[in-house]
Design a protein around this motif. Structure first.
Motif, short mmCIF file in Angstrom:
data_model
loop_
_atom_site.label_atom_id
_atom_site.label_comp_id
_atom_site.label_asym_id
_atom_site.label_seq_id
_atom_site.Cartn_x
_atom_site.Cartn_y
_atom_site.Cartn_z
N GLY A 20 15.54 16.18 27.60
CA GLY A 20 14.97 15.95 26.28
C GLY A 20 15.48 14.68 25.63
N LEU A 21 16.71 14.26 25.96
CA LEU A 21 17.30 13.08 25.33
C LEU A 21 17.10 11.82 26.14
CD1 LEU A 21 20.63 14.60 23.93
CD2 LEU A 21 18.44 14.25 22.76
N GLU A 22 16.37 11.90 27.25
CA GLU A 22 16.07 10.69 28.03
C GLU A 22 15.19 9.76 27.21
OE1 GLU A 22 14.29 11.98 31.63
OE2 GLU A 22 16.18 12.63 32.55
N GLY A 57 29.36 4.37 2.93
CA GLY A 57 28.80 5.70 3.15
C GLY A 57 27.29 5.73 3.04
N ARG A 58 26.74 4.96 2.12
CA ARG A 58 25.28 4.90 1.97
C ARG A 58 24.65 4.25 3.20
NH1 ARG A 58 23.95 3.33 -4.36
NH2 ARG A 58 24.71 5.28 -5.28
N THR A 59 25.28 3.19 3.69
CA THR A 59 24.75 2.53 4.88
C THR A 59 24.78 3.47 6.08
OG1 THR A 59 25.55 0.39 4.06
CG2 THR A 59 25.01 0.53 6.40
N VAL A 60 25.86 4.20 6.24
CA VAL A 60 25.98 5.16 7.35
C VAL A 60 24.92 6.25 7.24
CG1 VAL A 60 27.47 6.90 8.40
CG2 VAL A 60 28.43 4.70 7.70
N ALA A 61 24.71 6.76 6.02
CA ALA A 61 23.73 7.83 5.82
C ALA A 61 22.32 7.34 6.16
CB ALA A 61 23.77 8.32 4.37
N PHE A 62 21.96 6.15 5.68
CA PHE A 62 20.63 5.62 5.96
C PHE A 62 20.43 5.39 7.45
CE2 PHE A 62 17.48 2.28 6.54
CZ PHE A 62 16.46 2.69 5.70
N ALA A 63 21.43 4.79 8.11
CA ALA A 63 21.32 4.54 9.55
C ALA A 63 21.19 5.85 10.32
CB ALA A 63 22.54 3.76 10.03
N ALA A 64 21.95 6.87 9.91
CA ALA A 64 21.86 8.17 10.58
C ALA A 64 20.47 8.78 10.40
CB ALA A 64 22.93 9.12 10.02
N GLY A 65 19.89 8.61 9.20
CA GLY A 65 18.54 9.13 8.96
C GLY A 65 17.51 8.47 9.84
N VAL A 66 17.57 7.15 9.96
CA VAL A 66 16.61 6.43 10.79
C VAL A 66 16.82 6.76 12.27
CG1 VAL A 66 15.82 4.15 11.52
CG2 VAL A 66 16.35 4.57 9.11
N LEU A 67 18.07 6.85 12.69
CA LEU A 67 18.36 7.18 14.09
C LEU A 67 17.91 8.59 14.43
CD1 LEU A 67 21.88 5.52 14.54
CD2 LEU A 67 19.68 4.71 15.42
N SER A 68 17.95 9.50 13.45
CA SER A 68 17.48 10.86 13.71
C SER A 68 15.96 10.87 13.95
CB SER A 68 17.84 11.78 12.54
OG SER A 68 17.12 11.45 11.36
N ILE A 69 15.25 9.96 13.28
CA ILE A 69 13.81 9.82 13.54
C ILE A 69 13.58 9.31 14.96
CG2 ILE A 69 11.69 8.61 12.87
CD1 ILE A 69 12.78 8.52 10.02
N MET A 70 14.36 8.31 15.35
CA MET A 70 14.25 7.79 16.71
C MET A 70 14.59 8.85 17.74
SD MET A 70 15.86 3.94 16.29
CE MET A 70 15.54 3.54 18.00
N LEU A 71 15.53 9.72 17.41
CA LEU A 71 15.95 10.77 18.34
C LEU A 71 14.79 11.68 18.72
CD1 LEU A 71 18.28 12.33 19.80
CD2 LEU A 71 18.49 13.67 17.70
N THR A 73 11.44 10.99 18.23
CA THR A 73 10.18 10.31 18.53
C THR A 73 10.28 9.32 19.68
OG1 THR A 73 10.61 8.57 16.89
CG2 THR A 73 9.38 10.50 16.14
N CYS A 74 11.48 8.94 20.06
CA CYS A 74 11.64 7.91 21.10
C CYS A 74 12.46 8.42 22.29
CB CYS A 74 12.30 6.66 20.52
SG CYS A 74 11.28 5.82 19.26
N THR A 75 12.48 9.74 22.45
CA THR A 75 13.14 10.35 23.61
C THR A 75 12.19 11.35 24.25
OG1 THR A 75 14.09 12.16 22.32
CG2 THR A 75 15.40 10.15 22.47
N ASP A 79 7.88 13.93 24.32
CA ASP A 79 7.00 14.34 25.41
C ASP A 79 6.93 15.86 25.53
OD1 ASP A 79 6.57 11.66 26.02
OD2 ASP A 79 8.31 11.59 27.37
N TYR A 80 8.10 16.49 25.51
CA TYR A 80 8.12 17.96 25.60
C TYR A 80 7.50 18.61 24.38
CZ TYR A 80 11.01 18.01 29.82
OH TYR A 80 11.47 17.87 31.11
N GLY A 81 7.60 17.93 23.23
CA GLY A 81 7.01 18.48 22.01
C GLY A 81 5.50 18.58 22.06
#
Length: 316
Positions: A20-22, A57-71, A73-75, A79-81
């Motif tokens: 799933g994380l490929e 902390g705000r920068t980390v939170a925003f980056a984590a939010g965007v990376l969670s979207i990539m997690l 939609t871009c893994t 496909d399995y979804g």
């Protein structure tokens, strides 16, 4: 790639976390996420270069939010979804409830207002257009609880329990529209509640908590409805590929369990954030009152000293 589910039977082995994380990037979301990260970084760097501080902390939170979207939609999760209701529900919950909270904690609107340069006199630049949008009637309507709470609920029941979901899942553009919709609904719902960025609605902390919990029971009921159903409720997932080795009803029950459990996690995160904001607000208010009391005390002392001086002058 055929996203109807049948064309993927030869491509997808039984789901595991590793598969799933490929990496399996969706170009639309990959570009959108990278642009979002780049714009945020530009704003933070611009503030730093002119001597202003921007919380890490705000920068980390925003980056984590965007990376969670990539997690999601871009893994391989993307496909399995397409063929597993349970994996799709993980995508939905992350992109509609976790990603928006993290992005809003990053205060992107505040950063934009501070980083964008003001336009020349008589002209309107990006900063002025953003300010006009924030004060527009449109934003006032779509961020009002009378709109956000029904929209949040309708995004579950009106999508999954009608033919609309199957229609959107028939094509890649339809799937992208659905995911963008999930993200937009989450941002609109949590924006007034989080209260980090400026907005037209700023209710008190107790009212924000009530708004938060107003929609969550419906979210839990949705998950329970999926778990208790005796037949598959979504046509897209009625016939999963045999290579996955799953049964449609059990996968739907798992999807319901994910939806039910996930309604608790964001609620706790937002509640913790609200309690911290409430405490910080009370501390700031107390400091302002102390300073005001000190100023009043100084004025009283000055008046008393002046009175004593006048008495001394009279006695002379």
């Amino acid at each position: 790639m055929d996203h109807s589910g049948h064309g993927m039977e030869m491509e997808l082995a039984p789901f595991t976390l590793g598969r799933g994380l490929e990496w399996s990037a969706d170009p639309f979301f990959l570009v959108a996420c990278l642009v979002g990260l780049a714009l945020y970084a530009w704003g933070a760097v611009r503030l730093t270069r002119r001597g202003d501080k921007w919380p890490v902390g705000r920068t980390v939170a925003f980056a984590a939010g965007v990376l969670s979207i990539m997690l999601v939609t871009c893994t391989g999760l993307n496909d399995y979804g397409m063929v597993m209701f349970s994996v799709h529900m993980v995508q939905h919950m992350v992109i509609s409830m976790l990603s928006p909270i993290l992005i809003l904690l990053g205060a992107p609107i505040t950063l934009a207002l501070r980083a964008l340069p003001p336009a020349a006199r008589g002209r309107k630049g990006p900063r002025e257009l953003l300010m006009a949008l924030l004060h527009s009637r449109y934003i006032k309507i779509i961020t009002h609880p009378v709109f956000t709470i029904p929209l949040f609920i309708a995004s579950l029941y009106g999508l999954y329990f009608t033919p609309l979901f199957d229609f959107l899942m028939e094509s890649k553009p339809g799937h992208i529209v659905m995911m963008v919709h999930f993200l937009a609904v989450g941002l609109i719902f949590f924006w007034p509640i989080m209260g980090v960025d400026p907005g037209p609605h700023r209710p008190g902390y107790l009212m924000r908590m009530l708004e938060l919990f107003a929609g969550m029971p419906f979210h839990a009921f949705f998950g329970i409805a999926l778990m208790m159903a005796s037949t598959p409720m979504v046509k897209t997932y009625e016939n999963p590929p045999a290579s996955l080795g799953i049964e449609a009803l059990s996968d739907q029950n798992a999807a319901g369990g994910i939806a039910w459990a996930f309604s608790e996690i964001p609620s706790v995160l937002v509640l913790i954030a609200l309690i911290f904001q409430w405490y910080a607000s009370d501390q700031r208010q107390a400091k302002r009152e102390d300073r005001a009391a000190d100023r009043d005390g100084d004025k009283e002392l000055e008046a008393y000293n002046a009175y004593l001086a006048s008495l001394n002058a009279r006695s002379r």
